[in-house]
Scaffold this motif. Structure first.
Motif, PDB file in Angstrom:
ATOM      1  N   GLU A 134       0.886  -1.037  -0.310  1.00  0.00           N
ATOM      2  CA  GLU A 134       0.083  -0.041  -0.068  1.00  0.00           C
ATOM      3  C   GLU A 134       0.831   1.197  -0.012  1.00  0.00           C
ATOM      4  OE1 GLU A 134      -0.383  -2.305   2.456  1.00  0.00           O
ATOM      5  OE2 GLU A 134      -1.998  -3.434   1.588  1.00  0.00           O
ATOM      6  N   PRO A 135       0.467   2.373  -0.796  1.00  0.00           N
ATOM      7  CA  PRO A 135       1.145   3.723  -0.444  1.00  0.00           C
ATOM      8  C   PRO A 135       1.341   3.833   0.916  1.00  0.00           C
ATOM      9  CG  PRO A 135      -0.511   3.499  -2.030  1.00  0.00           C
ATOM     10  CD  PRO A 135      -1.036   2.370  -1.407  1.00  0.00           C
ATOM     11  N   LYS A 136       2.548   4.545   1.373  1.00  0.00           N
ATOM     12  CA  LYS A 136       2.896   4.690   2.843  1.00  0.00           C
ATOM     13  C   LYS A 136       3.862   5.772   3.025  1.00  0.00           C
ATOM     14  CE  LYS A 136       5.431   0.620   2.147  1.00  0.00           C
ATOM     15  NZ  LYS A 136       4.887   0.301   0.884  1.00  0.00           N
ATOM     16  N   ASP A 137       3.996   6.365   3.986  1.00  0.00           N
ATOM     17  CA  ASP A 137       4.847   7.606   4.158  1.00  0.00           C
ATOM     18  C   ASP A 137       6.166   6.623   5.062  1.00  0.00           C
ATOM     19  OD1 ASP A 137       3.117   9.421   3.654  1.00  0.00           O
ATOM     20  OD2 ASP A 137       2.722  10.207   5.752  1.00  0.00           O
ATOM     21  N   VAL A 138       7.289   6.801   4.134  1.00  0.00           N
ATOM     22  CA  VAL A 138       8.525   6.054   4.725  1.00  0.00           C
ATOM     23  C   VAL A 138       9.496   7.103   5.133  1.00  0.00           C
ATOM     24  CG1 VAL A 138      10.495   4.806   3.991  1.00  0.00           C
ATOM     25  CG2 VAL A 138       8.194   4.117   3.141  1.00  0.00           C
ATOM     26  N   GLU A 139      10.134   6.970   6.080  1.00  0.00           N
ATOM     27  CA  GLU A 139      11.417   7.702   6.707  1.00  0.00           C
ATOM     28  C   GLU A 139      12.632   6.631   7.074  1.00  0.00           C
ATOM     29  OE1 GLU A 139       9.894  11.794   8.933  1.00  0.00           O
ATOM     30  OE2 GLU A 139       9.690   9.773  10.048  1.00  0.00           O
ATOM     31  N   ILE A 140      13.799   7.310   6.686  1.00  0.00           N
ATOM     32  CA  ILE A 140      14.886   6.222   6.884  1.00  0.00           C
ATOM     33  C   ILE A 140      15.775   7.061   7.770  1.00  0.00           C
ATOM     34  CG2 ILE A 140      16.804   4.818   5.960  1.00  0.00           C
ATOM     35  CD1 ILE A 140      15.469   4.352   3.579  1.00  0.00           C
ATOM     36  N   TRP A 141      15.884   7.084   8.951  1.00  0.00           N
ATOM     37  CA  TRP A 141      16.534   7.875   9.775  1.00  0.00           C
ATOM     38  C   TRP A 141      18.007   7.403   9.752  1.00  0.00           C
ATOM     39  CZ3 TRP A 141      15.049  11.634  13.583  1.00  0.00           C
ATOM     40  CH2 TRP A 141      13.684  11.897  13.480  1.00  0.00           C
ATOM     41  N   LEU A 142      18.849   8.321   9.563  1.00  0.00           N
ATOM     42  CA  LEU A 142      20.470   7.778   9.187  1.00  0.00           C
ATOM     43  C   LEU A 142      21.049   8.032  10.571  1.00  0.00           C
ATOM     44  CD1 LEU A 142      21.426  10.454   6.632  1.00  0.00           C
ATOM     45  CD2 LEU A 142      20.503   7.935   6.272  1.00  0.00           C
ATOM     46  N   PRO A 143      22.215   7.204  10.729  1.00  0.00           N
ATOM     47  CA  PRO A 143      22.884   6.898  11.730  1.00  0.00           C
ATOM     48  C   PRO A 143      23.164   8.225  12.531  1.00  0.00           C
ATOM     49  CG  PRO A 143      23.935   5.274  10.524  1.00  0.00           C
ATOM     50  CD  PRO A 143      23.127   6.319   9.659  1.00  0.00           C
ATOM     51  N   HIS A 144      22.910   8.497  13.879  1.00  0.00           N
ATOM     52  CA  HIS A 144      23.177   9.559  14.857  1.00  0.00           C
ATOM     53  C   HIS A 144      24.652   9.871  14.699  1.00  0.00           C
ATOM     54  CE1 HIS A 144      22.535   6.658  17.679  1.00  0.00           C
ATOM     55  NE2 HIS A 144      23.245   7.527  18.509  1.00  0.00           N
ATOM     56  N   SER A 145      25.366   9.036  14.791  1.00  0.00           N
ATOM     57  CA  SER A 145      26.634   9.137  14.964  1.00  0.00           C
ATOM     58  C   SER A 145      27.745   8.633  14.148  1.00  0.00           C
ATOM     59  CB  SER A 145      27.202   8.689  16.512  1.00  0.00           C
ATOM     60  OG  SER A 145      26.815   7.141  16.705  1.00  0.00           O
ATOM     61  N   GLU A 146      27.299   8.678  12.871  1.00  0.00           N
ATOM     62  CA  GLU A 146      28.263   8.183  11.801  1.00  0.00           C
ATOM     63  C   GLU A 146      27.878   8.871  10.572  1.00  0.00           C
ATOM     64  OE1 GLU A 146      28.720   3.597  11.452  1.00  0.00           O
ATOM     65  OE2 GLU A 146      27.500   3.801   9.876  1.00  0.00           O
ATOM     66  N   THR A 147      28.927   9.483  10.099  1.00  0.00           N
ATOM     67  CA  THR A 147      29.009  10.581   8.890  1.00  0.00           C
ATOM     68  C   THR A 147      28.450   9.569   7.595  1.00  0.00           C
ATOM     69  OG1 THR A 147      30.628  12.067   9.789  1.00  0.00           O
ATOM     70  CG2 THR A 147      30.432  12.011   7.299  1.00  0.00           C
ATOM     71  N   THR A 148      27.543  10.134   6.944  1.00  0.00           N
ATOM     72  CA  THR A 148      26.875   9.113   6.045  1.00  0.00           C
ATOM     73  C   THR A 148      26.858   9.869   4.740  1.00  0.00           C
ATOM     74  OG1 THR A 148      25.770   8.035   7.812  1.00  0.00           O
ATOM     75  CG2 THR A 148      24.742   7.557   5.474  1.00  0.00           C
ATOM     76  N   GLU A 149      27.423   9.381   3.577  1.00  0.00           N
ATOM     77  CA  GLU A 149      26.951  10.070   2.203  1.00  0.00           C
ATOM     78  C   GLU A 149      25.892   9.216   1.778  1.00  0.00           C
ATOM     79  OE1 GLU A 149      30.415  11.177  -0.351  1.00  0.00           O
ATOM     80  OE2 GLU A 149      31.827  10.970   1.456  1.00  0.00           O
ATOM     81  N   LEU A 150      25.079   9.870   0.949  1.00  0.00           N
ATOM     82  CA  LEU A 150      23.874   9.111   0.477  1.00  0.00           C
ATOM     83  C   LEU A 150      24.278   8.811  -1.132  1.00  0.00           C
ATOM     84  CD1 LEU A 150      21.236  11.519   1.840  1.00  0.00           C
ATOM     85  CD2 LEU A 150      21.966   9.388   2.680  1.00  0.00           C
ATOM     86  N   VAL A 151      24.440   7.736  -1.629  1.00  0.00           N
ATOM     87  CA  VAL A 151      24.864   7.365  -2.951  1.00  0.00           C
ATOM     88  C   VAL A 151      23.773   7.006  -3.826  1.00  0.00           C
ATOM     89  CG1 VAL A 151      26.281   5.815  -4.156  1.00  0.00           C
ATOM     90  CG2 VAL A 151      26.990   6.352  -1.909  1.00  0.00           C
ATOM     91  N   GLU A 152      22.911   6.249  -3.681  1.00  0.00           N
ATOM     92  CA  GLU A 152      21.901   5.649  -4.492  1.00  0.00           C
ATOM     93  C   GLU A 152      20.492   5.029  -3.646  1.00  0.00           C
ATOM     94  OE1 GLU A 152      22.545   4.229  -8.679  1.00  0.00           O
ATOM     95  OE2 GLU A 152      22.044   2.575  -7.573  1.00  0.00           O
ATOM     96  N   LEU A 153      19.196   5.584  -4.335  1.00  0.00           N
ATOM     97  CA  LEU A 153      18.053   5.039  -3.701  1.00  0.00           C
ATOM     98  C   LEU A 153      17.438   4.109  -4.528  1.00  0.00           C
ATOM     99  CD1 LEU A 153      15.804   4.767  -1.424  1.00  0.00           C
ATOM    100  CD2 LEU A 153      14.829   6.782  -2.430  1.00  0.00           C
ATOM    101  N   ARG A 154      16.920   2.848  -4.462  1.00  0.00           N
ATOM    102  CA  ARG A 154      16.417   1.820  -5.286  1.00  0.00           C
ATOM    103  C   ARG A 154      15.176   1.461  -4.798  1.00  0.00           C
ATOM    104  NH1 ARG A 154      21.628   0.890  -5.491  1.00  0.00           N
ATOM    105  NH2 ARG A 154      21.380  -1.070  -4.451  1.00  0.00           N
ATOM    106  N   THR A 155      14.230   1.353  -5.567  1.00  0.00           N
ATOM    107  CA  THR A 155      12.893   0.691  -5.085  1.00  0.00           C
ATOM    108  C   THR A 155      12.171  -0.119  -5.979  1.00  0.00           C
ATOM    109  OG1 THR A 155      11.816   2.928  -5.457  1.00  0.00           O
ATOM    110  CG2 THR A 155      12.441   2.550  -3.195  1.00  0.00           C
ATOM    111  N   ASP A 156      11.079  -0.734  -5.856  1.00  0.00           N
ATOM    112  CA  ASP A 156      10.365  -1.753  -6.625  1.00  0.00           C
ATOM    113  C   ASP A 156       9.009  -0.873  -6.990  1.00  0.00           C
ATOM    114  OD1 ASP A 156       9.135  -2.051  -4.190  1.00  0.00           O
ATOM    115  OD2 ASP A 156       9.135  -4.125  -4.662  1.00  0.00           O
ATOM    116  N   ALA A 157       9.003   0.381  -6.582  1.00  0.00           N
ATOM    117  CA  ALA A 157       7.533   1.122  -6.975  1.00  0.00           C
ATOM    118  C   ALA A 157       8.222   2.646  -6.910  1.00  0.00           C
ATOM    119  CB  ALA A 157       6.578   1.049  -5.882  1.00  0.00           C
ATOM    120  N   PRO A 158       7.435   3.593  -7.691  1.00  0.00           N
ATOM    121  CA  PRO A 158       7.922   5.090  -7.659  1.00  0.00           C
ATOM    122  C   PRO A 158       7.992   5.595  -6.160  1.00  0.00           C
ATOM    123  CG  PRO A 158       6.284   4.667  -9.276  1.00  0.00           C
ATOM    124  CD  PRO A 158       6.283   3.402  -8.486  1.00  0.00           C
ATOM    125  N   VAL A 159       8.806   6.718  -6.187  1.00  0.00           N
ATOM    126  CA  VAL A 159       8.940   7.526  -4.954  1.00  0.00           C
ATOM    127  C   VAL A 159       8.552   8.926  -5.208  1.00  0.00           C
ATOM    128  CG1 VAL A 159      10.695   8.288  -3.647  1.00  0.00           C
ATOM    129  CG2 VAL A 159      10.743   6.055  -3.883  1.00  0.00           C
TER     130      VAL A 159
END
Length: 387
Positions: A134-159
């Motif tokens: 079902e359509p849903k609100d999604v949040e991915i919270w990044l690690p609070h103490s680990e510097t994080t570069e965002l490279v690529e997001l892949r899914t099996d349905a549009p975002v």
């Protein structure tokens, strides 16, 4: 199954003030470039790039989500490896899964010399699957103490970017305790927990070792849109031994003046330090006790002389009294300014029940307790709540 790659843009990222384009992807920052350039201190640069409170937010019917990231792990010389940072998957406001990315860079820190050395590494993939279609609100919270570069997001349905839900934006500044220190995961740092319970959107400017009344932080807060603001100040002022009472008083007034230049009528809560026995009556500086690091036990010791307090040296007791006095003075002409005693969030009795593991930072259970108590500020009649 169709796999869709979605470009990560500012519309999908919440809680960051700036996104830096790197050769790998996007690096979230919690201070803008002009501010970072004013004090190129390795500790501050590491702290502000750790994405405490930063999350990807989107709406999708995807049942599978893959996120490639390039983390930067902290490695302490002479200590066992730290656990990998945790990513929290929140769906329709509920935590449903967690994961980690074991690959990445490393920043090697020598606590005896204060040196920082970076070692290169490769990105890794975070995978969440088995989600409802079902359509849903999604949040991915990044690690609070680990510097994080965002490279690529892949899914099996549009975002698509998560639409606004009309929640107030809460801008908070504090120390490593506000950044999350030893919290269990990014949604259980005390500010994140308080934001969830209070129904507000968090923008966290909690910087480990760097809540020091820096003018560039005040100007950043001045220029950041916010409906509610809080400033938790004191522990780093004492443990870094950066100023005496005369300078602290003027610095706090100046910090508040600058924030008020951009937010003249916004509810603003000044929060004093929680209990820390090391510095209640003993000034800084604070020094690490590395004798137990080989067993993964880092502790701290206060090295100041209490006899110097009458001459302006700062302790947590002095800080709390001065913050209360400053707020009382200013509130006579600023009805939206309030004070919260940090001992009501975590006091001496709490320390007896839930002691600080390293004598300085709260553990995971204590973060939850502080967050639940702070959330009362967002209730009707609270300092940051509806009138």
């Amino acid at each position: 199954m169709q796999i869709i790659t979605t470009g990560i843009t500012a519309e999908l990222v919440r809680g960051a003030l700036e996104l830096e384009q790197t050769d790998r992807g996007l690096l979230p920052h919690r201070l803008p470039a002009w501010a970072r350039a004013q004090v190129p201190d390795p500790q501050l640069l590491m702290a502000e790039s750790q994405p405490s409170g930063v999350r990807l937010a989107f709406r999708t019917a995807a049942t599978a989500i893959e996120l490639d990231t390039l983390p930067t792990k902290r490695v302490y010389v002479g200590a066992p490896p730290r656990p990998d940072g945790i990513y929290d998957l929140v769906v329709d406001g509920r935590l449903v899964d967690q994961g980690s990315v074991p690959q990445g860079r490393a920043v090697v820190i020598d606590m005896t010399t204060g040196s920082f050395e970076q070692r290169e590494g490769e990105p890794g993939t975070l995978t969440f699957d088995g989600l409802s279609p079902e359509p849903k609100d999604v949040e991915i919270w990044l690690p609070h103490s680990e510097t994080t570069e965002l490279v690529e997001l892949r899914t099996d349905a549009p975002v698509e970017p998560l639409p606004g839900r009309g929640r107030p934006v809460w801008l908070h500044h504090g120390s490593s305790i506000s950044a999350g220190s030893e919290a269990g995961s990014p949604t259980t740092t005390w500010p994140a927990r308080a934001a969830t319970l209070g129904g507000v959107d968090l923008v966290s400017l909690g910087f480990g070792g760097s809540a020091l009344l820096d003018p560039f932080v005040a100007r950043t807060m001045r220029d950041t849109p916010a409906d509610l603001i809080s400033i938790k100040m004191g522990i780093n002022i004492v443990n870094a031994d950066v100023m005496r009472k005369r300078a602290f008083t003027a610095g706090m007034h100046g910090f508040l003046d600058t924030v008020r230049d951009g937010h003249p009528d916004t509810p603003l809560l000044v929060v004093s330090p929680i209990w820390c026995g090391l510095h209640e009556a003993t000034p800084g500086p604070l020094l690490p006790d590395t004798s137990g690091m080989k067993d993964g036990q880092l502790r701290f010791a206060s090295t100041g002389d209490p006899a110097e307090v009458p001459f302006g040296k700062l302790t947590l007791q002095v800080i709390r009294a001065e913050l209360a006095r400053i707020v009382e003075q200013r509130a006579a002409t600023d009805p939206h300014l309030h004070y919260l005693d940090g001992l009501t969030l975590y006091g001496e009795a709490d320390a007896a029940e839930l002691p600080l593991p390293d004598d300085l930072h709260p553990d995971a259970a204590t973060h939850l307790r502080i967050g639940e108590r702070f959330a009362a500020s967002f209730k009707p009649g609270g300092s940051l709540g509806p009138a």
